[in-house]
Enzyme design. Sequence first.
Site, mmCIF file in Angstrom:
data_model
loop_
_atom_site.group_PDB
_atom_site.id
_atom_site.type_symbol
_atom_site.label_atom_id
_atom_site.label_comp_id
_atom_site.label_asym_id
_atom_site.label_seq_id
_atom_site.Cartn_x
_atom_site.Cartn_y
_atom_site.Cartn_z
ATOM 1 N N ASP A 1 59.802 56.799 10.965
ATOM 2 C CA ASP A 1 60.187 57.773 9.703
ATOM 3 C C ASP A 1 59.444 57.153 8.462
ATOM 4 O O ASP A 1 58.721 57.849 7.676
ATOM 5 C CB ASP A 1 61.681 57.688 9.258
ATOM 6 C CG ASP A 1 61.715 58.438 7.985
ATOM 7 O OD1 ASP A 1 61.536 59.607 7.998
ATOM 8 O OD2 ASP A 1 62.339 57.850 7.024
ATOM 9 N N SER B 1 64.119 62.801 16.129
ATOM 10 C CA SER B 1 64.244 61.471 15.924
ATOM 11 C C SER B 1 63.413 60.700 17.118
ATOM 12 O O SER B 1 62.671 59.688 17.081
ATOM 13 C CB SER B 1 65.959 60.802 16.488
ATOM 14 O OG SER B 1 66.588 61.195 15.348
ATOM 15 N N GLU C 1 59.866 60.362 15.778
ATOM 16 C CA GLU C 1 59.750 59.548 14.880
ATOM 17 C C GLU C 1 59.830 58.059 15.723
ATOM 18 O O GLU C 1 58.950 57.397 15.163
ATOM 19 C CB GLU C 1 60.981 59.465 13.706
ATOM 20 C CG GLU C 1 60.922 60.501 12.866
ATOM 21 C CD GLU C 1 62.165 60.434 12.033
ATOM 22 O OE1 GLU C 1 61.805 61.321 11.112
ATOM 23 O OE2 GLU C 1 63.351 60.088 12.205
#
Length: 247
Positions: free
Chosen positions: A57, A130, A133
Amino acid sequence: MPPRSELEPSPVATSRAEALRELLDELPPELYRQVFAHASWAPSRAESYERLAFLGDVVLSLSVSTYLLPRFEEYGAGRLTKLRAQAVSGAACARVARALEVPERLRAAAPADHQRAVRALLESERVLASICEAVIGACYLAFGLERTAAAVLQAFGPEIERAIAEPFDFKSLLQERLARRSQTVEYRIEAEEGPPHKRRFVVVASAGGRDLGRGEGRSKKAAEQEAALAALERLEREDERDQGTPD
């Protein structure tokens, strides 16, 4: 969660993700396994993709910010923040994840007795985002920032262009999110500052009896958009804290 059609990458997006897909394929086996290890079957939570997603991230945000800053010299910090937020949103990351063949890779990596759970996981935009990332975080650890950032910018190029051409209405996004909680948002002017020709407004967005976000702008509408963005970011942080996991 957006309709599935909004998550599907275009052929151009799939092609643009090729460099990042190649880095993914070059990962050391232990990092690759971790990228596709959900907490429900990883040996321990620390060995799931969550920690890599945390790192990714940051790398994604830095890569996109570094690209946007010289390209849009006339933009202030607020406008740059909104542009970046859209370009790296959950929906944007989910589309890149599909271009990276994340669904197929996750199915292949999951134990046989978790295949039914995988089908449910792949319906979640948050899971896809997710893992996207996590891919970026793992590539950063394996190949460094320069090579990873170049591949990330290529993969997210269509998302950046989409954000420029079709900017989000953060007020609408906030209301849609709150509607799922049977709440509505209210905006109040907290302050008006400066002379009439150079007025600045401070607006607070609230819902459910609490203040969620604060924004400033040269007009009431601009300040409301900033307050809505701040509220969305707060709700996102609260969701992650309450769930104890990025997915």
